[in-house]
Enzyme design. Sequence first.
Site, PDB file in Angstrom:
ATOM      1  CD  GLU A 256      -3.307  -0.271   2.088  1.00  0.00           C
ATOM      2  OE1 GLU A 256      -2.974   0.378   3.099  1.00  0.00           O
ATOM      3  OE2 GLU A 256      -4.457  -0.720   1.931  1.00  0.00           O
ATOM      4  CE  LYS A 391     -11.971   0.912   1.022  1.00  0.00           C
ATOM      5  NZ  LYS A 391     -11.394   1.935   1.897  1.00  0.00           N
TER       6      LYS A 391
END
EC number: 5.3.1.9
Length: 407
Positions: A256, A391
């Site tokens: 990440e 998402k």
Amino acid sequence: MLKFDYPKNPEQFNMVEVPDMKHYVDCSMDELFAIQQVAEEIRENANVLLVIGVGGSFLGARAVIDALTPYFRTNNGVEVIYAGNNMSGAYLKQLITYLENKSVYVNVVSKSGSTMEPALAFRIVKEYMENRYGTEASNRILVTTDAHKGILKQMAEQCGYRQFVIPTEVGGRYSVFTAAGLLPIAASGIDIQAFLDGAKNAESDFDNVDIQSNAAYQYALARFDLYSRGYSLELLASFEPRLRKLHEWWKQLFGESEGKEHKGLYPTTVTFSTDLHAIGQFIQEGSRILFETLIHFDEIEEDIEVPFMLNDLDGLNYLAGRSMNEINATSKDGVVLAHEEGGVPVMKICIPKLDAYHVGYLMFFFMKACVISANLLEVNPFDQPGVEAYKKKMLELLKENVVNIHE
Ligand SMILES: O=P(O)(O)OC[C@H]1O[C@](O)(CO)[C@@H](O)[C@@H]1O
């Protein structure tokens, strides 16, 4: 303290900023005391602590707990289990069944307070706890979130849950030394003071720009050098199965932090010797795209000797009297020799002992190295804009389905 073998001369690189990361290990005495008190309460009253969280909001705690607690559960102490890190209905259904007849505390951990996986799991578990414990449920639910904002914060206020804080300036994957990690770790019986001491000592050891003495800087540079030379994948390897979750935590930390703007090494992990019998062939002779970083602990508390066998039926008497840990360490040396011969660059991170202090030290080492490494790549180590893409799509689909259901 940390012995680090890196295969080349780092002076050839430009210096980058070595950031100040004191606030990542800055748990106040009051906070520590509050965490220790609640952990003790959990250990007195519960046999299960359910930690609800995803990514940095559970991986750090799980990494440390798995690394430092026995492989096989004894009946003593609190069992820490996890939810909210997947969307499996079967998992949650079985979890609820598993909780029956156990005394349960819940720690829901979410910095933003609105991540879908933990939010959904918490909705289900909240209902279960209220049905089962009535008004006492609010005493058994502990919330770890931002100090000032978020839906979870609001829920905690409204429902009277006790709250712990992830400081605003500490992102999820860097939060293991805050209440997000410390509360479950303490509840599992691990010495969080020793864990923090290790991290704090690492913080001071790696807070300088002297490449010759700063192992975090050396590791970051070595990775960057290999990346610049065309290697695209880093394989983190260790020889102790209980480090598997530490691998997962490392994978999120580097994945990440660095994987953006179409840059970065792909972080992946193996546990040896298990995976030598699965992916070992590829490592030895497959595409030359990877390098290895081996974690080795010099001292691991428990061990067992190979017994002598009458008649030597299995032909292993030449190992009788040797310890399994010693044989495991020799397998590590064999791996290094074979993989280097096969054209895989290998770095070794050697830690004196597998205990709370050294795991804290190692995790802070990785955090520091990761930020330096992202600075070398010229990407922001603290954001994760790419995670939003899935998402957004998922929400669009879920909302579309709502309309369809109501039609
Ligand atoms: O603590 P939160 O806000 O629920 O986030 C959990 C995880 O989700 C991510 O934001 C990715 O979506 C991670 O960076 C983070 O560790």
